[in-house]
Enzyme design. Structure first.
Site, PDB file in Angstrom:
ATOM      1  N   CYS A  46       0.802  -1.184  -0.110  1.00  0.00           N
ATOM      2  CA  CYS A  46       0.254   0.003   0.027  1.00  0.00           C
ATOM      3  C   CYS A  46       0.912   1.458   0.021  1.00  0.00           C
ATOM      4  O   CYS A  46       0.468   2.277  -0.303  1.00  0.00           O
ATOM      5  CB  CYS A  46      -0.973   0.118   1.256  1.00  0.00           C
ATOM      6  SG  CYS A  46      -2.242  -1.261   1.213  1.00  0.00           S
ATOM      7  N   ASN A  83      -9.893   0.454   0.372  1.00  0.00           N
ATOM      8  CA  ASN A  83      -8.470   0.630   0.309  1.00  0.00           C
ATOM      9  C   ASN A  83      -8.134   0.184  -1.063  1.00  0.00           C
ATOM     10  O   ASN A  83      -8.151  -1.061  -1.346  1.00  0.00           O
ATOM     11  CB  ASN A  83      -8.047  -0.320   1.397  1.00  0.00           C
ATOM     12  CG  ASN A  83      -6.568  -0.447   1.632  1.00  0.00           C
ATOM     13  OD1 ASN A  83      -5.776   0.188   0.549  1.00  0.00           O
ATOM     14  ND2 ASN A  83      -6.002  -1.088   2.559  1.00  0.00           N
ATOM     15  N   HIS A 114      -2.771   7.527   3.947  1.00  0.00           N
ATOM     16  CA  HIS A 114      -3.517   6.309   3.354  1.00  0.00           C
ATOM     17  C   HIS A 114      -4.817   5.826   3.869  1.00  0.00           C
ATOM     18  O   HIS A 114      -5.241   5.944   5.047  1.00  0.00           O
ATOM     19  CB  HIS A 114      -2.576   4.978   3.397  1.00  0.00           C
ATOM     20  CG  HIS A 114      -2.823   3.750   3.393  1.00  0.00           C
ATOM     21  ND1 HIS A 114      -3.350   3.502   2.029  1.00  0.00           N
ATOM     22  CD2 HIS A 114      -3.024   2.704   3.867  1.00  0.00           C
ATOM     23  CE1 HIS A 114      -3.687   2.276   1.640  1.00  0.00           C
ATOM     24  NE2 HIS A 114      -3.581   1.648   2.814  1.00  0.00           N
TER      25      HIS A 114
END
Ligand SMILES: CC(C)(COP(=O)(O)OP(=O)(O)OC[C@H]1O[C@@H](n2cnc3c(N)ncnc32)[C@H](O)[C@@H]1OP(=O)(O)O)[C@@H](O)C(=O)NCCC(=O)NCCS
Length: 374
Positions: A123, A291, A261
């Site tokens: 990520c 996400n 994030h």
């Protein structure tokens, strides 16, 4: 020797300004109600535990999404692909490992002089790519770069596992970096990794380790300790943020906007609390997209600019966290321009398939492949 030292001290410091930005979200949205039609879950559970309401599911490849985002970022910077000297593609959900993803974008945007590399820190891949490109510009190795954060997670999702299937989505975004003498772009960052805890987030079935065991590539099962990941995410992002700000002698009070994030609203709120930043100064879009791994921060940056939340000279803080377990935080000084110089006509081909249909097709293909392999 002395002359060389004098020349070095006279040499002006180079920075890497962010001059272009562009996103590409596939149109098909998978709602929590869609998920509840085939998983033992509910809109209420997903919203209360994660803040996520829907996520996008792509009908095209990762490379297609990244190319559209790249063309839009180039148009916003007012340059062509031919002026790009480096393409960095941050992802962990490659269409192909060889050739890499960056070379595909390089060819499609006509960046003939460019080097092209992929970066995979899950990520945080976009943010690690941003560091890589910034460093190469600051040393003078290149003068411009395109940095992409893009993920096509839906084909790698275990759609039978409610613990993970509700959390992720597909998407892409890119930024253009250009050398400047103005103090802009990434001014400081902290990069790190809790390697000793890497087993708490492992996707079985996404690498060569599984090929020799007869497993179909992409037919995954996720090892995922949600609560432990949650704790590490909060500490990793908060500590990295403090560390990056300290390098510049700054505090979180001086940050105009945090663009974190986007994995879970509760993680974002906890990080904001640790940093003592009110949520009014934190950008959130996790409810729209879930996400998207490495695409979350650049998509959020694009939307923060579109919504007028990034102003000329804004000080931005971008904390990230991902598999590995990687973590980081970047302090970015925005330049004077918050409007794109141009717009690209690049777009995805239309599709009339719903997100639920695409997911059902992925499940059917995986089921057939697994049956054939057994
Ligand atoms: C995954 C996460 C949302 C779970 O939230 P949580 O509050 O920690 O929930 P718990 O782990 O306590 O699970 C509670 C229960 O909900 C159940 N559950 C899990 N997913 C569910 C779903 N989609 N729908 C309904 N119930 C679910 C669990 O099975 C568990 O049931 P049990 O108590 O009977 O065993 C949260 O831990 C999280 O976001 N972690 C970080 C994950 C992440 O973002 N990773 C990516 C990092 S880049």
């Amino acid at each position: 020797m002395l002359t060389r030292l004098l020349r070095q001290s006279e040499a002006r410091v180079r920075y890497a300004a962010i001059t272009g930005w562009g996103k590409c979200l596939p149109p098909a949205a998978l709602t929590n109600h869609d998920l509840a039609s085939f998983l033992d879950t509910s809109d209420e559970w997903i919203v209360s535990r994660t803040g996520i309401r829907e996520r996008r599911i792509s009908h095209v490849s990762l490379g297609d999404m990244a190319w559209v985002a790249a063309e839009r970022a180039l148009a916003a910077a007012g340059i062509t692909g031919a002026q790009i000297e480096l393409v960095v593609f941050g992802t962990c959900s490659h269409d192909d490992q060889v050739p890499n993803m960056a070379s595909g974008v390089q060819a499609r945007i006509g960046a003939e002089r460019a080097a092209a590399m992929d970066v995979n820190t899950a990520c945080t891949s976009f943010l690690h790519g941003l560091s890589t490109a910034t460093a190469l510009i600051r040393t003078g190795a290149v003068n411009s770069a395109l940095v992409i954060g893009a993920e096509l997670i839906s084909p790698f999702m275990d759609w039978t596992d409610r613990n993970v299937a509700v959390l992720f989505g597909d998407g892409a975004a890119a930024v253009v970096l250009q050398a400047t003498e103005r103090e802009e772009g990434v001014l400081a960052e902290k990069l790190g990794c809790y390697g000793e805890a890497r087993e708490i987030l492992r996707v079985h079935g996404m690498g060569g380790a599984y090929a020799n065991r007869g497993r179909v590539y992409g037919d995954t099962s996720w090892q995922f300790e949600g609560q432990e990941i949650f704790k590490r995410a909060v500490h990793g992002m908060s500590d990295a943020s403090r560390c990056a700000l300290e390098k510049l002698g700054l505090t979180s009070e001086q940050v105009d906007l945090v663009i974190p994030h986007q994995a879970n609203l509760r993680i974002i709120e906890s990080v904001a609390k640790h940093l003592r930043v009110p949520m009014e100064r934190v950008f959130v879009n996790v409810h729209r997209y879930g996400n998207m791994s490495s695409a979350t921060v650049p998509v959020a940056l694009c939307e923060a600019i579109e919504e007028g939340r990034v102003r000329p000279g804004s000080l931005l803080l971008m904390p990230g966290f991902g598999g590995g377990l990687s973590y980081c935080a970047h302090v970015v000084r925005w330049g004077e321009r918050v409007a794109p110089l141009g717009e690209s006509k690049a777009d995805l081909p239309p599709s009339d398939r719903s997100a639920l249909q695409i997911v059902r097709d992925v499940m059917a293909v995986k089921g057939r492949a697994a049956a054939a392999a057994s």
